[in-house]
Motif scaffolding. Structure first.
Motif: not given
Length: 765
Positions: A347-359, A403-415
């Motif tokens: 697990r990589v926190l905090p993604y998916g925690e009750p108060n986390d709205d990463w998507l 770290v919110e770089n280009n790779a993370f932005e793509e991960l977020h967009l895809f998901s």
């Protein structure tokens, strides 16, 4: 401070001893190095250890997770965690594992070396070849975060002794002392050669651990690896089990029974992946709704690397809950829901925690940007990435996210696109948007007929008295049997009546709910129409002022003596005039459209005139895209039945925007759109064709459903955002005038898609 000569003398004396003290030699050597006048070096204050522990690892659960990961990296199959007197600060925590253990060299060069890259240099474990979860060499500071003291014991298999090292974090690591001058004695202890592993005895705990905190720890442990995924790392034959205060993770998982009581009530299963070439594919399946659809994303993801997503999708209605109450399911959704991220199976926190709205699902649902049930608690799933396959995803030093770089932005967009696409597909089958429609609806409860039938059935069954059977005379017994037969017959009839009535009520409720949803959508569109009307009026009002300013600028340009400057300015003015003309055309179109809509009078619309006027409004837009637009109306005086002129414009506009998007997808060298009008018996038929990408025959019967869209991304300023409502509106207009809208199989040669829109002619026409 001693002089260089004094330090050299002291160092010589120490070296001359028969058994010199290595620690004293190191101290004097450091002091001698600090006297160098031609160079300087960094030194580290001992207090830095405390800062690292308290600042790099923020939460208790995160600290404990890091220590469990260390045990996993050491090829442990069992980790035992025992709390003592933990309800107040000052208690003790013991963490034991059956991993490979450490020798003195490993303790010195790996455990005691800050920010080592030992796991980076050896990415897989020795015994089970596990992909190591740790990387930055800061996991040990989790121990300092949890307590003020530590006793580290480690032993290896086949050896008769183990090693023990004690640490007093607050006492020994104080300001003003060099870090490399804080020594910890290593002691050996006797042990059975068959015993091995590492034990961390953390004393004087800094925080109290309440039952609620322990529950959060269990949640962290159970979700440390993707739950119920037997093919994930760490779920193979080597196994990995955690026990806290005598309760194993297997027992705790069974007690919570998430898989049986919760996951089985999912409406649909969502999967998605990005392959090594950056191509993303989405899939949604549902046995309950009969869905199995796959979609290739219009976007490509070149930076992030291979990714896989798997999630269960929930809609909290009794229709989809079997053996579980909606209330309990909702509670579990809020408690366990979310899309988590796992790297190397951890697990990589905090993604998916009750108060986390990463998507941003909760954000857009709250603002009604999402009109389908697609909040965080509607999903229970995970995204899997790896160290090797996704090197551009960099974890922060605190181990709290990427770290919110280009790779993370793509991960977020895809998901986000994957789960939203799936939720939209489910909504199109259900023809509902439950979350949005129920917001303003407060029905007054009235007993349904099925409830009366059910009550009567219960009374019938209650009135049957088995104690009376066989009592009294033969005649009385015969009468009793007759009554029982009649009661059984009545009960069977009532059961059948209840089933039929219940089925009818559910169908009726669905129709009522769908009607309310449509009303709600119309209210939104009406509000939007007011804003658009004001926009069109203001644009049209600004036309003369801008035209006058451009005319003055053109006169000024002609007076310039410098040919180069004059030509450049004239070219700029021409470009500006073209852009403003386009804007004014749109403003005029909107203003005229709204003006006609204000009138409630129905009139026959001359189709050829309406189509050509519509085409004129978008002429420059189509020319810019090199789209050839053909109009074929026969007879030339073909007219619609009495209707609102704006409704025909709406039909044309929705067909046009769909065609433009389809043409863009096809990347055609010779894009074409064709409009055909015909008198067909008792109907007026308008056909709209294009040579775009076409429509899959498997979804042809659903394109007119609300919220069904094949467009994943936003269009341009004209084609707009794909909401899945355009063709629904077209169909509703046709139905309102006794006609229909269909997807035809008989497209003209050279075209791929043909829509037909029919309106029933008036009797006297």
């Amino acid at each position: 401070m001693k002089s260089t000569k004094e330090i050299q003398t002291a160092l010589s004396r120490e070296l001359a001893k028969s058994q010199p003290d290595p620690k004293r030699i190191a101290e004097l050597s450091d002091a001698l190095l600090d006297t160098a006048e031609d160079a300087v070096r960094f030194t580290v204050d001992a207090q830095h250890i405390n800062r690292l522990g308290l600042e790099l690892v923020g939460k208790q659960e995160t600290a404990l997770s890091e220590l469990i990961k260390n045990a996993y990296d050491a090829d442990a199959t069992e980790v035992t965690i025992q709390f003592e007197a933990f309800d107040e600060p000052g208690g003790e925590l013991v963490i034991s594992d059956n991993g490979v253990g450490m020798d003195l060299e490993t303790i010195r060069n790996a455990w005691m070396r800050l920010s080592t890259n030992a796991k980076g240099d050896n990415p897989v474990s020795e015994l089970f070849k596990r992909r190591r979860a740790g990387r930055k060499g800061i996991g040990r500071f989790a121990v300092q975060r949890l307590g003020k003291s530590l006793i580290l014991e480690s032993a290896q298999k086949g050896k008769s002794t183990g090693l023990r090292v004690s640490f007093q974090w607050d006492k020994n690591f104080q300001a003003g002392v060099d870090l490399n001058q804080v020594w910890h004695e290593v002691h050996t202890f006797e042990k059975d050669p068959n015993n091995f592993g590492t034990t961390l005895k953390i004393g004087d705990l800094r925080d109290r651990w309440t039952k609620a905190t322990i529950t959060r720890v269990w949640k962290s442990v159970l979700f440390l690896q993707p739950p119920f995924q037997t093919d994930e790392i760490g779920q193979r034959s080597d196994g990995f089990n955690v026990t806290i205060n005598g309760i194993s993770s297997g027992q705790q998982r069974t007690e919570w029974n998430i898989e049986e009581n919760f996951l089985n009530n999912a409406v649909a299963k969502v999967t998605g992946s990005i392959d090594k070439d950056g191509v993303a594919t989405f899939r949604v399946t549902s046995e309950k709704l009969g869905i199995d659809e796959t979609h290739r994303s219009e976007n490509e993801y070149y930076v992030v690397g291979p990714v896989s997503l798997e999630a269960s999708y929930f809609i909290y209605l009794s229709t989809f809950m079997s053996g579980m109450s909606v209330k309990i399911a909702q509670e579990m959704g809020h408690k366990y829901g979310g899309v988590r991220v796992y790297r190397n199976g951890f697990r990589v926190l905090p993604y998916g925690e009750p108060n986390d709205d990463w998507l941003k699902l909760s954000y857009d649902s709250a603002r009604r940007n999402l009109l389908v049930p697609a909040n965080n608690f509607n999903f229970f799933g995970h995204v899997s990435v790896s160290e090797e396959g996704n090197p551009s995803l960099e974890e922060t030093s605190s181990r709290e996210g990427f770290v919110e770089n280009n790779a993370f932005e793509e991960l977020h967009l895809f998901s986000r696109r994957c789960v939203e696409w799936a939720a939209t597909r489910v909504a199109s089958v259900r023809k509902r948007k439950t979350t949005a429609s129920q917001q303003d609806f407060e029905p007054t409860y009235t007993r349904k007929p099925s409830e009366f039938v059910l009550e009567r059935l219960a009374n019938e069954q209650k009135d049957k008295d088995p104690d009376n059977s066989g009592q009294g005379a033969d005649g009385a017994g015969s009468d009793q049997r007759g009554e029982e037969e009649r009661a059984a017959s009545n009960a069977a009839f009532l059961e059948e009546l209840y089933r039929k009535q219940k089925e009818y009520e559910e169908q009726t409720d669905e129709k009522i709910e769908l009607s309310l949803e449509y009303e709600n959508m119309l209210r939104i569109l009406a509000s939007l129409g007011i804003s658009i009307s004001l926009f069109g009026h203001e644009i049209k009002s600004a036309t003369n002022a801008v035209d006058n300013s451009l005319a003055v600028a053109e006169i000024d340009a002609e007076s310039l003596k410098d040919d180069t400057e004059r030509k450049q300015l004239e070219a700029d003015l021409s470009s500006l005039k073209s852009a403003t003309d386009r804007m004014f055309d749109l403003g005029s179109y909107v203003e005229a459209l709204v003006s006609k809509t204000r009138s409630r009078e129905l009139t026959e619309v001359h189709i050829d005139t309406a189509v050509k006027r519509f085409l004129g409004q978008f002429q420059s837009y189509l020319q810019k895209r090199h789209i050839d637009f053909e109009v074929d109306i026969n007879p030339i005086d073909l007219r619609t039945p009495k209707m609102h002129a704006s409704e025909l414009d709406s039909v044309l506009f929705n067909f046009l925007t769909n065609s433009v998007k389809a043409i863009d997808k096809a990347n055609s060298n010779n894009p074409m759109i064709r409009v055909e009008g015909r008198d067909e018996g008792g109907f007026v038929k308008l056909s709209f064709e294009d040579n775009g990408i076409g429509i899959d025959s498997g979804i042809g019967d659903r394109v007119f459903d609300a919220f069904f869209t094949t467009t994943e991304t936003d269009g341009d300023s004209i084609s707009g955002i794909g909401t899945g409502l355009g063709l629904k509106i077209v169909n509703d207009i046709a139905l309102a005038y006794g006609g229909d809208a269909t997807l035809s199989d008989n497209a003209t040669s050279g075209y791929t898609t043909r829509f037909e829109f029919r309106l029933k002619k008036a009797i006297d026409s």
